[in-house]
Structure formats: C-alpha cells, structure tokens
Design a protein around this motif. Sequence first.
Motif, PDB file in Angstrom:
ATOM      1  N   TYR A  90       1.139  -1.181   0.176  1.00 50.17           N
ATOM      2  CA  TYR A  90       0.007  -0.258  -0.238  1.00 50.17           C
ATOM      3  C   TYR A  90       0.769   1.550  -0.084  1.00 50.17           C
ATOM      4  CZ  TYR A  90      -2.766   3.690   1.696  1.00 50.17           C
ATOM      5  OH  TYR A  90      -3.416   5.044   2.005  1.00 50.17           O
ATOM      6  N   ILE A  91       0.380   1.853  -0.809  1.00 45.52           N
ATOM      7  CA  ILE A  91       0.789   3.078  -0.438  1.00 45.52           C
ATOM      8  C   ILE A  91      -0.375   4.888  -0.743  1.00 45.52           C
ATOM      9  CG2 ILE A  91       3.092   3.301  -2.003  1.00 45.52           C
ATOM     10  CD1 ILE A  91       2.205   4.791  -4.705  1.00 45.52           C
ATOM     11  N   PRO A  92      -0.255   5.855  -0.393  1.00 43.78           N
ATOM     12  CA  PRO A  92      -1.510   6.556  -0.396  1.00 43.78           C
ATOM     13  C   PRO A  92      -1.975   6.407  -1.591  1.00 43.78           C
ATOM     14  CG  PRO A  92       0.200   7.653   1.679  1.00 43.78           C
ATOM     15  CD  PRO A  92       0.790   6.242   0.490  1.00 43.78           C
ATOM     16  N   GLY A  93      -2.879   5.930  -1.552  1.00 42.39           N
ATOM     17  CA  GLY A  93      -3.942   6.152  -2.799  1.00 42.39           C
ATOM     18  C   GLY A  93      -4.163   4.737  -3.991  1.00 42.39           C
ATOM     19  N   HIS A  94      -3.332   4.166  -3.342  1.00 41.86           N
ATOM     20  CA  HIS A  94      -3.197   2.557  -4.283  1.00 41.86           C
ATOM     21  C   HIS A  94      -2.891   1.931  -3.373  1.00 41.86           C
ATOM     22  CE1 HIS A  94      -2.327   5.073  -8.098  1.00 41.86           C
ATOM     23  NE2 HIS A  94      -1.393   6.683  -7.235  1.00 41.86           N
ATOM     24  N   LEU A  95      -2.964   0.329  -3.660  1.00 42.82           N
ATOM     25  CA  LEU A  95      -2.835  -0.969  -2.900  1.00 42.82           C
ATOM     26  C   LEU A  95      -3.040  -1.791  -3.999  1.00 42.82           C
ATOM     27  CD1 LEU A  95      -3.568  -2.333  -0.453  1.00 42.82           C
ATOM     28  CD2 LEU A  95      -6.428  -2.132  -1.442  1.00 42.82           C
ATOM     29  N   ARG A  96      -2.218  -3.287  -4.422  1.00 41.08           N
ATOM     30  CA  ARG A  96      -1.881  -3.732  -4.271  1.00 41.08           C
ATOM     31  C   ARG A  96      -1.646  -5.244  -3.598  1.00 41.08           C
ATOM     32  NH1 ARG A  96       1.469  -4.873  -9.563  1.00 41.08           N
ATOM     33  NH2 ARG A  96       1.965  -7.333  -9.009  1.00 41.08           N
ATOM     34  N   LEU A  97      -2.770  -6.372  -4.078  1.00 41.96           N
ATOM     35  CA  LEU A  97      -2.634  -7.616  -3.475  1.00 41.96           C
ATOM     36  C   LEU A  97      -1.977  -8.683  -4.668  1.00 41.96           C
ATOM     37  CD1 LEU A  97      -5.755  -7.756  -1.720  1.00 41.96           C
ATOM     38  CD2 LEU A  97      -3.901  -7.212  -0.556  1.00 41.96           C
ATOM     39  N   ASN A  98      -1.309  -8.881  -4.183  1.00 45.86           N
ATOM     40  CA  ASN A  98      -0.545 -10.476  -4.438  1.00 45.86           C
ATOM     41  C   ASN A  98      -1.139 -12.252  -3.952  1.00 45.86           C
ATOM     42  OD1 ASN A  98       1.119  -9.085  -6.725  1.00 45.86           O
ATOM     43  ND2 ASN A  98       3.004  -9.372  -5.396  1.00 45.86           N
ATOM     44  N   TYR A  99      -1.754 -12.175  -4.757  1.00 39.60           N
ATOM     45  CA  TYR A  99      -2.213 -13.799  -3.811  1.00 39.60           C
ATOM     46  C   TYR A  99      -1.478 -14.794  -4.727  1.00 39.60           C
ATOM     47  CZ  TYR A  99      -7.209 -11.614  -3.299  1.00 39.60           C
ATOM     48  OH  TYR A  99      -7.793 -10.733  -3.302  1.00 39.60           O
ATOM     49  N   VAL A 100      -1.073 -15.192  -3.742  1.00 34.82           N
ATOM     50  CA  VAL A 100      -0.384 -17.202  -4.107  1.00 34.82           C
ATOM     51  C   VAL A 100      -1.358 -18.578  -3.531  1.00 34.82           C
ATOM     52  CG1 VAL A 100       1.971 -15.854  -2.968  1.00 34.82           C
ATOM     53  CG2 VAL A 100       0.936 -16.744  -1.751  1.00 34.82           C
ATOM     54  N   MET A 101      -2.232 -17.703  -2.559  1.00 31.05           N
ATOM     55  CA  MET A 101      -3.434 -18.701  -2.672  1.00 31.05           C
ATOM     56  C   MET A 101      -4.767 -18.340  -2.755  1.00 31.05           C
ATOM     57  SD  MET A 101      -2.962 -20.768   1.345  1.00 31.05           S
ATOM     58  CE  MET A 101      -4.103 -21.685   1.294  1.00 31.05           C
ATOM     59  N   PRO A 102      -5.637 -19.119  -3.575  1.00 26.28           N
ATOM     60  CA  PRO A 102      -6.185 -20.319  -3.829  1.00 26.28           C
ATOM     61  C   PRO A 102      -4.573 -20.665  -4.977  1.00 26.28           C
ATOM     62  CG  PRO A 102      -7.972 -19.268  -4.731  1.00 26.28           C
ATOM     63  CD  PRO A 102      -7.058 -17.942  -3.482  1.00 26.28           C
ATOM     64  N   HIS A 103      -4.519 -19.274  -5.537  1.00 28.85           N
ATOM     65  CA  HIS A 103      -3.673 -19.050  -7.189  1.00 28.85           C
ATOM     66  C   HIS A 103      -3.356 -18.026  -7.170  1.00 28.85           C
ATOM     67  CE1 HIS A 103      -6.996 -19.518  -9.266  1.00 28.85           C
ATOM     68  NE2 HIS A 103      -6.935 -18.668  -9.515  1.00 28.85           N
ATOM     69  N   PRO A 104      -1.838 -17.736  -8.204  1.00 24.83           N
ATOM     70  CA  PRO A 104      -1.286 -16.668  -8.175  1.00 24.83           C
ATOM     71  C   PRO A 104      -2.372 -15.997  -8.998  1.00 24.83           C
ATOM     72  CG  PRO A 104       0.197 -17.876  -8.506  1.00 24.83           C
ATOM     73  CD  PRO A 104      -0.592 -18.920  -8.448  1.00 24.83           C
ATOM     74  N   MET A 105      -2.708 -14.676  -8.730  1.00 22.02           N
ATOM     75  CA  MET A 105      -3.406 -13.155  -8.866  1.00 22.02           C
ATOM     76  C   MET A 105      -3.402 -12.209  -8.327  1.00 22.02           C
ATOM     77  SD  MET A 105      -7.333 -15.505  -8.271  1.00 22.02           S
ATOM     78  CE  MET A 105      -7.172 -15.949  -6.309  1.00 22.02           C
ATOM     79  N   GLN A 106      -3.204 -11.220  -9.492  1.00 20.20           N
ATOM     80  CA  GLN A 106      -3.174  -9.976  -8.711  1.00 20.20           C
ATOM     81  C   GLN A 106      -4.529  -8.914  -8.598  1.00 20.20           C
ATOM     82  OE1 GLN A 106      -1.495 -10.617 -11.475  1.00 20.20           O
ATOM     83  NE2 GLN A 106      -0.123 -12.168  -9.926  1.00 20.20           N
ATOM     84  N   LEU A 107      -4.323  -8.466  -7.818  1.00 20.66           N
ATOM     85  CA  LEU A 107      -5.140  -7.136  -7.574  1.00 20.66           C
ATOM     86  C   LEU A 107      -5.181  -5.510  -6.965  1.00 20.66           C
ATOM     87  CD1 LEU A 107      -8.526  -7.037  -5.289  1.00 20.66           C
ATOM     88  CD2 LEU A 107      -7.117  -4.865  -5.517  1.00 20.66           C
ATOM     89  N   ILE A 108      -4.467  -4.706  -8.337  1.00 20.95           N
ATOM     90  CA  ILE A 108      -4.730  -3.211  -8.694  1.00 20.95           C
ATOM     91  C   ILE A 108      -5.417  -2.570  -8.736  1.00 20.95           C
ATOM     92  CG2 ILE A 108      -2.918  -2.059  -9.233  1.00 20.95           C
ATOM     93  CD1 ILE A 108      -1.077  -4.376 -11.006  1.00 20.95           C
ATOM     94  N   ALA A 109      -5.388  -1.377  -7.301  1.00 15.42           N
ATOM     95  CA  ALA A 109      -6.193  -0.244  -7.255  1.00 15.42           C
ATOM     96  C   ALA A 109      -5.140   0.380  -7.508  1.00 15.42           C
ATOM     97  CB  ALA A 109      -7.122  -0.824  -6.161  1.00 15.42           C
ATOM     98  N   GLY A 110      -6.423   1.789  -7.792  1.00 13.80           N
ATOM     99  CA  GLY A 110      -5.480   3.213  -7.354  1.00 13.80           C
ATOM    100  C   GLY A 110      -6.752   3.678  -9.188  1.00 13.80           C
ATOM    101  N   ASP A 111      -6.264   5.540  -8.839  1.00 11.79           N
ATOM    102  CA  ASP A 111      -6.559   6.500 -10.166  1.00 11.79           C
ATOM    103  C   ASP A 111      -8.490   6.009 -10.112  1.00 11.79           C
ATOM    104  OD1 ASP A 111      -3.861   7.602 -10.017  1.00 11.79           O
ATOM    105  OD2 ASP A 111      -3.250   5.497 -11.151  1.00 11.79           O
ATOM    106  N   GLY A 112      -8.711   5.393  -8.937  1.00  9.62           N
ATOM    107  CA  GLY A 112     -10.374   5.518  -9.365  1.00  9.62           C
ATOM    108  C   GLY A 112     -11.074   4.060  -9.859  1.00  9.62           C
TER     109      GLY A 112
END
Length: 203
Positions: free
Chosen positions: A69-91
């Motif tokens: 996390y940085i102000p205004g932005h978030l990232r989740l890198n999943y290892v379970m249940p399998h590799p996935m990514q969530l990126i949030a920011g800029d609306g």
Amino acid sequence: MMRFTCRAALMTALLSMAGCATHGLDRLAPEQSHDAERVEVYLNHLQGMTAQFSQQGPDTMRGAGSFTYIPGHLRLNYVMPHPMQLIAGDGHLVFDDPASGAVTRVSLRRNPLGLLLRYPVRFSGDVEVTDVHHEGAVLALSLAEADNPSQGLLTLDFIDQTGSLSLIGLQGVDARQHNFSVALSSVVDQATPDPSLFKLPAE
C-alpha cells in the motif's frame, strides 16, 4: 475484528439514512472524533506499507499473499488459492486471474476500497465516519459515502498502543451485501514500495 453480522446490521442502518446523511465527523462523540482525526493523520503521513494478508470473502473466496500500500494505491499479490493480482488506484480496481485468463475492472466508486484509496484522506466532506470504537487495544473505524451510504461500508482495524496506530485489517460490505475481510500480519508501516507496482494494466 468484529463479526460480519455486526457489519451487516450497521449497513442496514446506513441504508435507512440514504438521502439524509451528515458529513465528516458530525455524528460522532468528541472522543470518537479525536480518534478519527488520529486515523486521518496516520493515513496521510504513511509513506507506504507492506504486509502478509489472509482474506475471507466475498462469498466463499479464501485467499492469502502479500499486501502493498501507498496512499491512494493498493496491491494484493495472491499465492492462495493460486497466483492472482489485485491492483487498485486512480479510480479503478483491476483483478487479474491468469489461471482463468479473466481480467475484471470495476470503478472504485462502487467498491468499499475506494473509501480508503482517496488521497489526501479527509473525513470532512464526501466520506462519512459512521462509527469509531475501541475493543481492547483494537481501534475500529467505519466509513461510508456521506451522500450515498448504500454504496458500501469499509471498516479499518488498527492496533492502538502507546498512542501509536498500525493498520491490521480491513472489512467491507458492498452495495449488494457481499462481505470481505482482510487480516494483516508482519506489517511494515514505513516501507517504500516501488510506485511501478501500482500501475494499472491497459484496458
């Protein structure tokens, strides 16, 4: 952290307030306003954060991985249940599942995480602080859209010790009453993540 049933009850109350919501800290007792102001300062002075996370929901989803996390932005890198990514920011929020090839993009205005990812954080305008309470050393603060609380509810959980705050979890309820919770561990409050981690993929 509080149970989802408590969050659902609060969400129901918020729905009944739609169209007549107050703003900022207006509904809070003085000690609650003080705690909300402390959270505002904490979030606005947080350079960055890294942690490990475990997630429950929405629905039957379970997940775990790394939280950045940085102000205004978030990232989740999943290892379970399998590799996935969530990126949030800029609306926007983008969820990329390489296993299925699916890339989902939604507006943060329709997601409770959007209440966290505004910068600078201000609890005096379009974000309503709906509840602040302590349970032992945990401080929980709940947020909703001031003029449209039916869009969702986000609760931030902090460890509050010796006057210092540290984020330890998020809980959300969206407009369709879907719940999720993210518990954080191994938190590093003053990390300096690479800003390129938060670049949204092209549509």
